[in-house]
Design a protein around this motif. Structure first.
Motif, PDB file in Angstrom:
ATOM      1  N   LEU A 160       8.269  10.653 -60.220  1.00 37.71           N
ATOM      2  CA  LEU A 160       9.170  11.649 -59.617  1.00 37.71           C
ATOM      3  C   LEU A 160      10.619  11.200 -59.733  1.00 37.71           C
ATOM      4  CD1 LEU A 160       7.135  12.598 -56.403  1.00 37.71           C
ATOM      5  CD2 LEU A 160       7.563  14.056 -58.398  1.00 37.71           C
ATOM      6  N   PHE A 161      10.842   9.899 -59.541  1.00 39.24           N
ATOM      7  CA  PHE A 161      12.192   9.352 -59.719  1.00 39.24           C
ATOM      8  C   PHE A 161      12.656   9.508 -61.169  1.00 39.24           C
ATOM      9  CE2 PHE A 161      13.859   5.441 -61.702  1.00 39.24           C
ATOM     10  CZ  PHE A 161      15.196   5.554 -61.351  1.00 39.24           C
ATOM     11  N   TYR A 162      11.751   9.204 -62.097  1.00 34.69           N
ATOM     12  CA  TYR A 162      12.113   9.214 -63.513  1.00 34.69           C
ATOM     13  C   TYR A 162      12.472  10.618 -64.008  1.00 34.69           C
ATOM     14  CZ  TYR A 162      11.833   8.196 -68.511  1.00 34.69           C
ATOM     15  OH  TYR A 162      12.124   8.051 -69.834  1.00 34.69           O
ATOM     16  N   PHE A 163      11.736  11.620 -63.503  1.00 32.33           N
ATOM     17  CA  PHE A 163      11.950  12.979 -64.001  1.00 32.33           C
ATOM     18  C   PHE A 163      12.889  13.811 -63.120  1.00 32.33           C
ATOM     19  CE2 PHE A 163       7.844  11.899 -66.015  1.00 32.33           C
ATOM     20  CZ  PHE A 163       8.173  12.158 -67.341  1.00 32.33           C
ATOM     21  N   ALA A 164      13.313  13.263 -61.997  1.00 29.65           N
ATOM     22  CA  ALA A 164      14.216  14.011 -61.117  1.00 29.65           C
ATOM     23  C   ALA A 164      15.590  14.142 -61.759  1.00 29.65           C
ATOM     24  CB  ALA A 164      14.324  13.328 -59.763  1.00 29.65           C
ATOM     25  N   ASN A 165      16.242  15.265 -61.504  1.00 30.69           N
ATOM     26  CA  ASN A 165      17.573  15.512 -62.074  1.00 30.69           C
ATOM     27  C   ASN A 165      18.687  15.184 -61.086  1.00 30.69           C
ATOM     28  OD1 ASN A 165      16.604  16.492 -64.581  1.00 30.69           O
ATOM     29  ND2 ASN A 165      16.123  18.472 -63.628  1.00 30.69           N
ATOM     30  N   ALA A 166      18.501  15.583 -59.851  1.00 33.70           N
ATOM     31  CA  ALA A 166      19.539  15.369 -58.837  1.00 33.70           C
ATOM     32  C   ALA A 166      19.627  13.888 -58.466  1.00 33.70           C
ATOM     33  CB  ALA A 166      19.240  16.211 -57.600  1.00 33.70           C
ATOM     34  N   THR A 167      20.856  13.403 -58.308  1.00 35.51           N
ATOM     35  CA  THR A 167      21.081  11.995 -57.962  1.00 35.51           C
ATOM     36  C   THR A 167      20.474  11.646 -56.613  1.00 35.51           C
ATOM     37  OG1 THR A 167      23.179  12.079 -59.180  1.00 35.51           O
ATOM     38  CG2 THR A 167      22.855  10.230 -57.672  1.00 35.51           C
ATOM     39  N   THR A 168      20.611  12.561 -55.653  1.00 37.31           N
ATOM     40  CA  THR A 168      20.073  12.317 -54.305  1.00 37.31           C
ATOM     41  C   THR A 168      18.557  12.138 -54.351  1.00 37.31           C
ATOM     42  OG1 THR A 168      21.815  13.718 -53.396  1.00 37.31           O
ATOM     43  CG2 THR A 168      19.977  13.179 -51.949  1.00 37.31           C
ATOM     44  N   LYS A 169      17.892  13.015 -55.121  1.00 35.28           N
ATOM     45  CA  LYS A 169      16.428  12.909 -55.235  1.00 35.28           C
ATOM     46  C   LYS A 169      16.016  11.624 -55.946  1.00 35.28           C
ATOM     47  CE  LYS A 169      15.203  17.834 -55.094  1.00 35.28           C
ATOM     48  NZ  LYS A 169      14.554  18.940 -55.831  1.00 35.28           N
ATOM     49  N   LYS A 170      16.791  11.269 -57.002  1.00 39.42           N
ATOM     50  CA  LYS A 170      16.476  10.031 -57.716  1.00 39.42           C
ATOM     51  C   LYS A 170      16.540   8.828 -56.775  1.00 39.42           C
ATOM     52  CE  LYS A 170      17.482  10.593 -62.648  1.00 39.42           C
ATOM     53  NZ  LYS A 170      16.268   9.886 -63.074  1.00 39.42           N
ATOM     54  N   ARG A 171      17.620   8.801 -55.968  1.00 36.69           N
ATOM     55  CA  ARG A 171      17.785   7.684 -55.038  1.00 36.69           C
ATOM     56  C   ARG A 171      16.639   7.644 -54.021  1.00 36.69           C
ATOM     57  NH1 ARG A 171      22.373   9.036 -53.155  1.00 36.69           N
ATOM     58  NH2 ARG A 171      23.623   7.964 -54.738  1.00 36.69           N
ATOM     59  N   LEU A 172      16.257   8.803 -53.522  1.00 42.04           N
ATOM     60  CA  LEU A 172      15.180   8.894 -52.535  1.00 42.04           C
ATOM     61  C   LEU A 172      13.843   8.450 -53.121  1.00 42.04           C
ATOM     62  CD1 LEU A 172      14.064   9.788 -49.765  1.00 42.04           C
ATOM     63  CD2 LEU A 172      13.802  12.089 -50.742  1.00 42.04           C
ATOM     64  N   PHE A 173      13.490   8.994 -54.317  1.00 42.14           N
ATOM     65  CA  PHE A 173      12.215   8.643 -54.928  1.00 42.14           C
ATOM     66  C   PHE A 173      12.169   7.161 -55.334  1.00 42.14           C
ATOM     67  CE2 PHE A 173      11.870  13.334 -56.215  1.00 42.14           C
ATOM     68  CZ  PHE A 173      11.034  13.612 -55.156  1.00 42.14           C
ATOM     69  N   PHE A 174      13.306   6.627 -55.797  1.00 39.84           N
ATOM     70  CA  PHE A 174      13.346   5.225 -56.191  1.00 39.84           C
ATOM     71  C   PHE A 174      13.126   4.313 -54.982  1.00 39.84           C
ATOM     72  CE2 PHE A 174      15.608   1.223 -56.866  1.00 39.84           C
ATOM     73  CZ  PHE A 174      15.015   0.787 -58.038  1.00 39.84           C
ATOM     74  N   THR A 175      13.811   4.627 -53.888  1.00 33.86           N
ATOM     75  CA  THR A 175      13.655   3.832 -52.664  1.00 33.86           C
ATOM     76  C   THR A 175      12.219   3.872 -52.152  1.00 33.86           C
ATOM     77  OG1 THR A 175      15.948   4.309 -52.046  1.00 33.86           O
ATOM     78  CG2 THR A 175      14.489   3.509 -50.305  1.00 33.86           C
ATOM     79  N   CYS A 176      11.649   5.077 -52.135  1.00 30.41           N
ATOM     80  CA  CYS A 176      10.267   5.228 -51.650  1.00 30.41           C
ATOM     81  C   CYS A 176       9.264   4.515 -52.553  1.00 30.41           C
ATOM     82  CB  CYS A 176       9.909   6.705 -51.543  1.00 30.41           C
ATOM     83  SG  CYS A 176      10.791   7.568 -50.224  1.00 30.41           S
ATOM     84  N   SER A 177       9.494   4.575 -53.868  1.00 29.53           N
ATOM     85  CA  SER A 177       8.579   3.914 -54.799  1.00 29.53           C
ATOM     86  C   SER A 177       8.643   2.392 -54.637  1.00 29.53           C
ATOM     87  CB  SER A 177       8.886   4.303 -56.246  1.00 29.53           C
ATOM     88  OG  SER A 177      10.159   3.826 -56.646  1.00 29.53           O
ATOM     89  N   MET A 178       9.861   1.858 -54.435  1.00 31.90           N
ATOM     90  CA  MET A 178      10.006   0.414 -54.225  1.00 31.90           C
ATOM     91  C   MET A 178       9.318  -0.020 -52.926  1.00 31.90           C
ATOM     92  SD  MET A 178      11.449  -0.989 -56.805  1.00 31.90           S
ATOM     93  CE  MET A 178      10.461   0.185 -57.751  1.00 31.90           C
ATOM     94  N   LEU A 179       9.475   0.787 -51.884  1.00 33.03           N
ATOM     95  CA  LEU A 179       8.814   0.478 -50.617  1.00 33.03           C
ATOM     96  C   LEU A 179       7.291   0.527 -50.778  1.00 33.03           C
ATOM     97  CD1 LEU A 179      11.052   2.471 -48.089  1.00 33.03           C
ATOM     98  CD2 LEU A 179      10.897  -0.020 -48.348  1.00 33.03           C
ATOM     99  N   SER A 180       6.821   1.473 -51.582  1.00 33.83           N
ATOM    100  CA  SER A 180       5.386   1.578 -51.833  1.00 33.83           C
ATOM    101  C   SER A 180       4.867   0.373 -52.601  1.00 33.83           C
ATOM    102  CB  SER A 180       5.074   2.859 -52.606  1.00 33.83           C
ATOM    103  OG  SER A 180       5.425   3.996 -51.863  1.00 33.83           O
ATOM    104  N   PHE A 181       5.649  -0.087 -53.578  1.00 38.07           N
ATOM    105  CA  PHE A 181       5.249  -1.269 -54.338  1.00 38.07           C
ATOM    106  C   PHE A 181       5.217  -2.513 -53.447  1.00 38.07           C
ATOM    107  CE2 PHE A 181       6.385   0.996 -58.369  1.00 38.07           C
ATOM    108  CZ  PHE A 181       5.180   0.787 -59.024  1.00 38.07           C
ATOM    109  N   LEU A 182       6.194  -2.628 -52.554  1.00 38.58           N
ATOM    110  CA  LEU A 182       6.204  -3.754 -51.620  1.00 38.58           C
ATOM    111  C   LEU A 182       4.993  -3.698 -50.684  1.00 38.58           C
ATOM    112  CD1 LEU A 182      10.000  -3.909 -50.670  1.00 38.58           C
ATOM    113  CD2 LEU A 182       8.715  -5.568 -52.038  1.00 38.58           C
ATOM    114  N   ALA A 183       4.686  -2.479 -50.203  1.00 35.29           N
ATOM    115  CA  ALA A 183       3.520  -2.302 -49.336  1.00 35.29           C
ATOM    116  C   ALA A 183       2.244  -2.625 -50.111  1.00 35.29           C
ATOM    117  CB  ALA A 183       3.480  -0.874 -48.802  1.00 35.29           C
TER     118      ALA A 183
END
Length: 250
Positions: free
Chosen positions: A146-169
């Protein structure tokens, strides 16, 4: 031909289930009528078919309790709790059963990590933690896409943060899964079945006696050698016991 085989399979399964249900109801009736030894035989006949449930273990525990057999009573209540840890009836009956045990062993105070491990982490088995890890891996990958294919900067930042948190979890749950697996394999709970047994400092009958245990006491099995088990009790004492004098809670 395949349909016939399938139908025969269903019929066999149905008859098997009916037989098991019949045994269970017969055992319950025997228990109600005070024939506890006969009820136990019926319940154990179900166990021989490799059909287990919290209710079956609970009823076995109740039957042995009526016969004042402390070891089997506690053993089957503990096995029931392994399947259904939240069962209030089993917990209450186990409290009463433990009062019949002769050994009063003071538990060594737990460290902060041990408290977290027993109160929270061990609420799930290592298999359940593994399932959590698999789910988190799918979530992390999905969020990354979702981060990779998102166009809006806000969405990219949100999906990237959530994906990193998921990887840490995910990493956290993998570590927990491995630790619980290691703990399960190295520390097996068991119940003393011998009315009284001598614990020795080595796995030989001529070794020094270190302490005595009685029926119903819970121990941790740490090692095995020939017909001996190395155990640890709640106060931290270690020793060796003949294997036939206890039963491991699977």
């Amino acid at each position: 031909m395949k349909k016939i085989v399938f139908l025969l399979g269903l019929l066999t399964t149905s008859l098997f289930a009916q037989t098991t249900d019949s045994l269970f109801y017969e055992a319950n009736d025997l228990y109600k009528n005070g024939a506890f030894e006969d009820a136990i035989k019926k319940y154990e006949a179900i166990l021989e078919k490799d059909l287990v449930s919290a209710e079956l273990y609970y009823n076995l525990g109740n039957s042995y309790y009526k016969l004042n057999k402390v070891g089997p009573t506690i053993y089957y209540y503990e096995k029931a709790l392994k399947i259904d840890p939240t069962n209030a009836d089993v917990k209450n009956n186990l409290i009463f059963a433990k009062r019949l045990a002769l050994d009063n062993i003071e538990e060594v105070p737990k460290t902060v990590f041990q408290k977290i491990n027993s109160n929270f982490l061990q609420k799930l088995t290592f298999n359940e933690w593994a399932v959590v890890s698999v789910v988190l891996s799918f979530v992390a990958v999905l969020l990354f896409f979702l981060f990779y294919f998102a166009n809006a900067t806000t969405k990219k930042r949100l999906f990237f943060t959530c994906s990193m948190l998921s990887f840490l979890a995910l990493i956290f749950t993998l570590v927990i899964t491995y630790q619980q697996y290691q703990f399960f394999n190295k520390n097996k709970e068991a119940i003393i079945f011998a009315e009284e047994t001598v614990i020795r400092n080595a796995p030989t009958v001529n070794s020094e006696e270190v302490f005595t245990l009685h029926e119903g006491t819970k121990v941790m099995v740490l090692d095995a050698l020939d017909n001996w088990k190395k155990i640890k009790i709640a106060d931290g004492k270690l020793g060796w016991i003949i294997s036939d004098e206890l039963k491991i809670i699977d």
